[in-house]
Design an enzyme around this catalytic site. Structure first.
Site, PDB file in Angstrom:
ATOM      1  N   ASP A  99      -1.148  -1.352   5.691  1.00 61.85           N
ATOM      2  CA  ASP A  99      -1.079  -0.808   7.044  1.00 61.85           C
ATOM      3  C   ASP A  99      -2.064  -1.515   7.966  1.00 61.85           C
ATOM      4  OD1 ASP A  99       0.778   0.990   6.241  1.00 61.85           O
ATOM      5  OD2 ASP A  99      -0.615   2.687   6.041  1.00 61.85           O
ATOM      6  N   GLU A 109       0.844  -1.190   0.000  1.00 63.34           N
ATOM      7  CA  GLU A 109       0.000   0.000   0.000  1.00 63.34           C
ATOM      8  C   GLU A 109       0.886   1.249   0.000  1.00 63.34           C
ATOM      9  OE1 GLU A 109      -2.276   0.068   3.585  1.00 63.34           O
ATOM     10  OE2 GLU A 109      -3.002   2.104   3.283  1.00 63.34           O
ATOM     11  N   ASP A 138      -4.339  -0.503   9.744  1.00 64.21           N
ATOM     12  CA  ASP A 138      -5.429   0.402  10.129  1.00 64.21           C
ATOM     13  C   ASP A 138      -6.633   0.173   9.217  1.00 64.21           C
ATOM     14  OD1 ASP A 138      -4.730   1.458   7.733  1.00 64.21           O
ATOM     15  OD2 ASP A 138      -4.002   3.373   8.498  1.00 64.21           O
TER      16      ASP A 138
END
Ligand code: 0RA
Length: 632
Positions: free
Chosen positions: A496, A423, A498
């Site tokens: 990530d 990403e 998140d």
């Protein structure tokens, strides 16, 4: 001295074989194999229902690790078996493949795949098993340990009605796990209830307080199944169904078109999900395609000069269940889930052709809507092909044909090569420095990739990130797809830890599920597991991948001795840290992604990635409380 009779020797030999190589009989001895035991016993009860004698099946998971399966059929025969010198029930329970010897004649006896191995296999792999039979006002009982009879058949009481109870405790020394999963069993039992209209199947879990219980019974049978599969989609036709029996083959089909782009067809033979398809599926697809095309021509929607709609075009947005039952099914293919009986093809073709033709004639409005949809699919496919050809030519001009963003590895052996889908450009840069350049390639993906569940193929192939991914992987796409051409045998999604990272990972998995499912099925797709925390004490650096590990590291010491850093993204680690924690073959953790259940996976993607907002809200509300680890 014991004198062994011929029967006893046969019993011992059979049991020995099963206990020596359980995998040969039930696939494996992990979770799958464990559940296979339940399916085997339940299948026998379902056979009794199919023969028209049982109406209810009850499955109970006991606190003691046992599983009980009860039916209200005729009861397994208890009279002395003519050939063997023991009661028929003991023959069924102890002799390999005895099922067929006294199986109900004219029934649809299953004889392939992992099912239908015989209940004696379950017995051999159970620490204890007890069979109770209700017949002639009496309750009979016989007991076993690891397949050997420990209590001969005897009357233990009175009984009303008839039926069979099978109670067993899987053998700890055979199985890696003894934990029956509610969700896994519920899915299969619900499926069986759909496939056997009117049959009532109850699942009860007494391991939890209060006990959990669900009953499945569908008067609509596979019509209800299709409704269930489509309940989160917007249909453009009613459910069209047909059933019939020809040449000893019973056929049931239900189908419905919806406003979606994927094809969801589940086929079954004798209640077994034929994942690899076969003759019933071929007959179905050809019939649908022929009816749609001839209707389109008759109504002038397709001109004489137009080429016909392809079968795939006619299947776009179609949800269908094709279920056949027959004696002596031939199961072929790699996983023995492909129906080979060729007469089934013509039979299914005939029934579907007849019914669908009639439906189109009777419902011209729906007929038009369906043909319209198929023609749109054809146009999109044409556009997608152009986009593909264009990207092929473009790549040819580029030189090597690989996307510019790809940081390739030097190794050219796919088996020893990995690609990280990363990403963002900045994490991509760190990964590039932290990688092993010989075996690890990096493809940075910018921002969110396209949600392919909601987009048509032409859009999908026009998307730059997706194009880069397809060319990097080397497999091609659609009809060109060839998993043999895959350039890396580990495709590792690294995002990530998140919400955005989870979203991107989900988008990527959606893409793989829809466009390159074989890669998922063959286990080529992995998820990287970056740590959530870095913990430093003096010069010593350690990592924690979840809260528990963090507690374990910090827990016993004085908190102020530790410097804890929470990683919000891959970018917060330097190349060495990223390498050590997430990329290095010796120290990293990876999760391999598997598609266990076609029906469930399809449902899940429709809910989470589809057009309708309401089902997604419901899903989130229903599961938000039970989420333990928001990430994975
Ligand atoms: C063959 C014959 C008969 C019953 C069964 C099989 C039978 C098997 C199972 C397995 C689980 N539940 C079952 N229920 C019945 C009965 C023949 C007769 O009564 O004449």
């Amino acid at each position: 001295m014991n004198e062994y009779t011929g029967e006893q020797i046969q019993v011992l030999k059979g049991l020995e074989a099963v206990r020596k190589r359980p995998g040969m009989y039930i696939g494996n001895t992990s979770e799958r194999g464990l559940h296979q035991l339940v399916y085997e016993v339940v299948d026998n009860a379902v056979d009794e229902a199919l023969a028209g004698h049982a109406t209810k099946i009850r499955v109970v998971l006991g606190k003691d690790g046992s599983c009980l399966v009860e039916d209200d059929g005729r009861g397994i025969p208890i009279d002395l078996h003519a050939g063997e010198k023991m009661p028929a029930v003991e023959v069924a329970m102890t002799i390999l493949h005895a099922g067929g010897k006294f199986g109900a004649k004219g029934g649809y006896k299953v004889s392939g795949g992992l099912h239908g191995v015989g209940v004696s296999v379950v017995n051999a792999l159970s620490e204890r098993m007890i069979t109770r039979v209700k017949r002639d006002g009496k309750l009979w009982e016989i007991a076993f340990e690891r397949g050997r009879t420990t209590q001969k058949l005897k009357v233990v009481g009175k009984a009303e009605g008839t039926g069979t109870v099978q109670w067993f405790v899987p053998d700890t020394t055979v199985f890696d796990t003894l934990d029956f999963h509610w969700d896994v069993l519920q899915k299969r039992l619900r499926e069986l209830a759909f496939l056997n209209r009117g049959l009532e199947i109850t699942l009860r879990d007494e391991r939890v307080e209060p006990p959990k219980e669900r009953t499945f019974m569908y008067e609509g049978g596979i019509i209800s199944f299709v409704e269930h599969l489509n309940d989160k989609k917007d249909p453009i036709s009613p459910v069209i169904s047909t059933n019939g029996e020809r040449e000893g083959v019973s056929v049931e089909v239900a189908m419905q078109w919806a406003d979606t782009y994927s094809e969801t067809i589940f086929s079954f033979a004798n209640n077994i999900n034929t994942i690899e398809g076969g003759m019933h599926l071929l007959g179905f697809r050809t019939a649908v395609s022929n009816v749609v095309n001839s209707y389109a021509r008759k109504r002038g929607m397709l001109k004489e000069s137009d080429s016909s709609l392809s079968t795939d075009d006619c299947m776009e947005g179609l949800t269908a269940v094709v279920s056949v039952k027959l004696e002596e099914p031939q199961f072929e293919g790699q996983t023995k889930t492909k129906l080979g009986n060729s007469k089934v093809r013509t039979i299914v073709y005939g029934l579907v052709n007849e019914r669908l033709d009639f439906f189109f004639e009777e419902n011209p409005r729906h007929g038009r809507a369906i043909v319209d949809k198929c023609m749109q699919a054809a146009r999109a496919r044409e556009a997608a092909k152009k986009a593909r050809d264009l990207s092929r030519r473009k790549n040819a001009l580029d030189g090597g044909g690989l996307p510019g963003k790809l940081v390739d590895c030097t190794n050219t052996d796919p088996k020893a090569s990995e690609i990280f889908l990363v990403e963002g450009d900045s994490a991509g840069g760190t990964a590039k420095m932290g990688r092993d350049f010989r075996t690890q390639a990096i493809l940075p993906l910018r921002g969110k990739i396209l949600n392919v569940w909601k987009a048509r193929e032409d859009k999908v192939f026009a998307n730059e990130e997706i194009r880069a991914m397809i060319t990097a992987l080397g497999t091609g796409i659609g009809i060109d797809f060839d998993s043999e051409k895959l350039r890396y045998h580990k495709i590792i999604i690294m995002t990530d830890a998140d919400v955005d990272g989870s979203h991107i990972r989900t988008l990527l998995l959606t893409f793989f599920y829809q466009q390159m499912r074989a890669l998922l099925e063959k286990g080529f797709i992995y998820i990287a597991m970056p740590p959530l925390y870095g913990v430093r004490k003096g010069k010593k650096q350690r990592y924690a991948f979840n809260e528990e590990e963090l507690k374990a590291i910090v827990g016993d010491g004085d908190a102020k001795d530790f410097v804890v850093q929470q990683y919000k993204g891959l970018g917060e680690m330097d190349a060495d840290q990223l390498s050590e924690t997430t990329m290095d073959v010796d120290s990293r953790r990876l999760k391999r992604v598997a598609v266990e259940e076609g029906v469930a996976a399809d449902e899940m993607f429709t809910t989470l990635m589809g057009d309708k907002v309401e089902p997604r809200k419901e899903f989130i509300q229903a599961y938000a409380r039970s989420v333990k680890n928001l990430d994975l």
